[in-house]
Design an enzyme around this catalytic site. Sequence first.
Site, PDB file in Angstrom:
ATOM      1  N   TYR A 140      -6.671  -1.032  11.282  1.00 30.49           N
ATOM      2  CA  TYR A 140      -7.484  -2.246  11.402  1.00 30.49           C
ATOM      3  C   TYR A 140      -7.765  -2.612  12.855  1.00 30.49           C
ATOM      4  O   TYR A 140      -8.698  -3.359  13.144  1.00 30.49           O
ATOM      5  CB  TYR A 140      -6.787  -3.436  10.716  1.00 30.49           C
ATOM      6  N   LYS A 190       2.902   8.429   5.480  1.00 28.36           N
ATOM      7  CA  LYS A 190       2.212   9.623   4.972  1.00 28.36           C
ATOM      8  C   LYS A 190       2.512  10.746   5.965  1.00 28.36           C
ATOM      9  O   LYS A 190       1.609  11.358   6.563  1.00 28.36           O
ATOM     10  CB  LYS A 190       0.708   9.309   4.842  1.00 28.36           C
ATOM     11  N   ASP A 222       1.619   7.690  -1.442  1.00 33.55           N
ATOM     12  CA  ASP A 222       1.052   7.955  -2.769  1.00 33.55           C
ATOM     13  C   ASP A 222       2.128   7.888  -3.854  1.00 33.55           C
ATOM     14  O   ASP A 222       1.940   7.259  -4.901  1.00 33.55           O
ATOM     15  CB  ASP A 222       0.304   9.312  -2.804  1.00 33.55           C
ATOM     16  N   ASP A 246      -1.151  -3.525   3.083  1.00 34.83           N
ATOM     17  CA  ASP A 246      -2.194  -4.365   2.495  1.00 34.83           C
ATOM     18  C   ASP A 246      -2.374  -3.985   1.021  1.00 34.83           C
ATOM     19  O   ASP A 246      -2.375  -4.839   0.121  1.00 34.83           O
ATOM     20  CB  ASP A 246      -3.498  -4.121   3.285  1.00 34.83           C
ATOM     21  N   ASP A 250      -0.418  -5.935  -2.551  1.00 37.57           N
ATOM     22  CA  ASP A 250      -1.269  -6.497  -3.614  1.00 37.57           C
ATOM     23  C   ASP A 250      -0.928  -5.874  -4.961  1.00 37.57           C
ATOM     24  O   ASP A 250      -0.935  -6.549  -5.991  1.00 37.57           O
ATOM     25  CB  ASP A 250      -2.755  -6.277  -3.301  1.00 37.57           C
TER      26      ASP A 250
END
Length: 365
Positions: A140, A190, A222, A246, A250
């Site tokens: 970001y 990752k 994942d 993020d 959620d």
Amino acid sequence: MTLKLAVLPGDGIGPEVTRQAVRVLRAVTEGKLELQVEELPIGGNAVKKFGAPLPDETLQKCLASDAVFLGAVGGPEFDSLPRAQKPETGLLAIRKALGGFANLRPAVAYGALAACSPLRPEVLRGADILFVRELLGGAYFGEPRGFAQRDGVETGFNNMVYSVPEIERVAHVAFQVARGRRKKVTSIDKANVLEVSQLWRRVVIEVAKQYPDVTLEHQLVDSAAMRLVTAPASFDVVVTENLFGDILSDEAAALTGSLGMLPSATVGGKINFYEPIHGSAPDIAGKGIANPLGAIATAAMILRYTANCEQEARSIEQAILAVLDSGCRTADLKRAANERLVSTEEMGRLVLEAIDKAKSRPTHA
Ligand code: NAD
């Protein structure tokens, strides 16, 4: 001890839920600390009165407080305002000014709310996760970013960038909060594909050496996404970078069943910033039916992470459990005919009563 709390009720249901949370805070801290509350405008209502979504006085008073507590901002009537006046612009500006780099988001599966979750009760049972999401780095904010012509083809690009100090400071937060919980940290990355994740993993392993009492495990993002829906109770504290956090936080929020239940805290900056994760819910604003439990649970986080009042924080959380166990529900939580529908104000009062009841109950050795 004094706790100077800047309360930014904001728009929509923000004022309704913060009112109940402050009411609970006052009751639970009575005799323990002096709570000084100042309500300040932010968001759409601030634009209406002062022409700006974050008036300077609000900003200065927030910077002079011990903690900042936001309800929510936004609403359809403000959507057509120019960007500088949008409520969200005020929210981003206050978050930036306070400077927190670690976003703490608990996701707790309340047994009494099992019917609200998309997961089967036996899968969800016992889930109590605390996400520690890095907030100021990663894709970001990484540079360079933008659009370019590459070999005559239009291309968009972002960079997931982390430095060692950025990883270290958020890892320390995760290990420290784990010490107050079940002493387990899962670091999500990752690392099988991304160099930035390989650095992340290496640094987290180094930081872990300072916390030998906390167990560290690593998981690829994942498979972590799958484990969240297959074995959510196997997590305690999860630490991860901005983009993964993020998405995964959620996902975890959805498991618990209602947006109205979830608190958050952003720590590590000048002043900690606390807010329930839900928005201003314009569809139900002003009706007195919003669920204040996310805001009330946020009040517990203020006591835990700013005021160092763990016992009082727990008494709020246990009161929330007790009220849910008694079958009382705001409209967003009500599923069964035998559950009692209560208003925002009534839910606040029930939490207060449950705190009082627990106080007067004799403790057994
Ligand atoms: P929302 O969270 O406001 O509402 C989504 C749905 O959940 C709605 O049906 C709402 O009624 C329900 N809901 C949310 N909180 C609830 C509660 N406490 N009790 C009962 N029901 C609840 O998200 P949205 O509809 O996408 O956004 C509405 C406005 O809020 C927009 O202007 C958006 O920009 C803003 N927003 C603000 C924040 C914030 O201030 N931090 C966060 C998200 C959205």
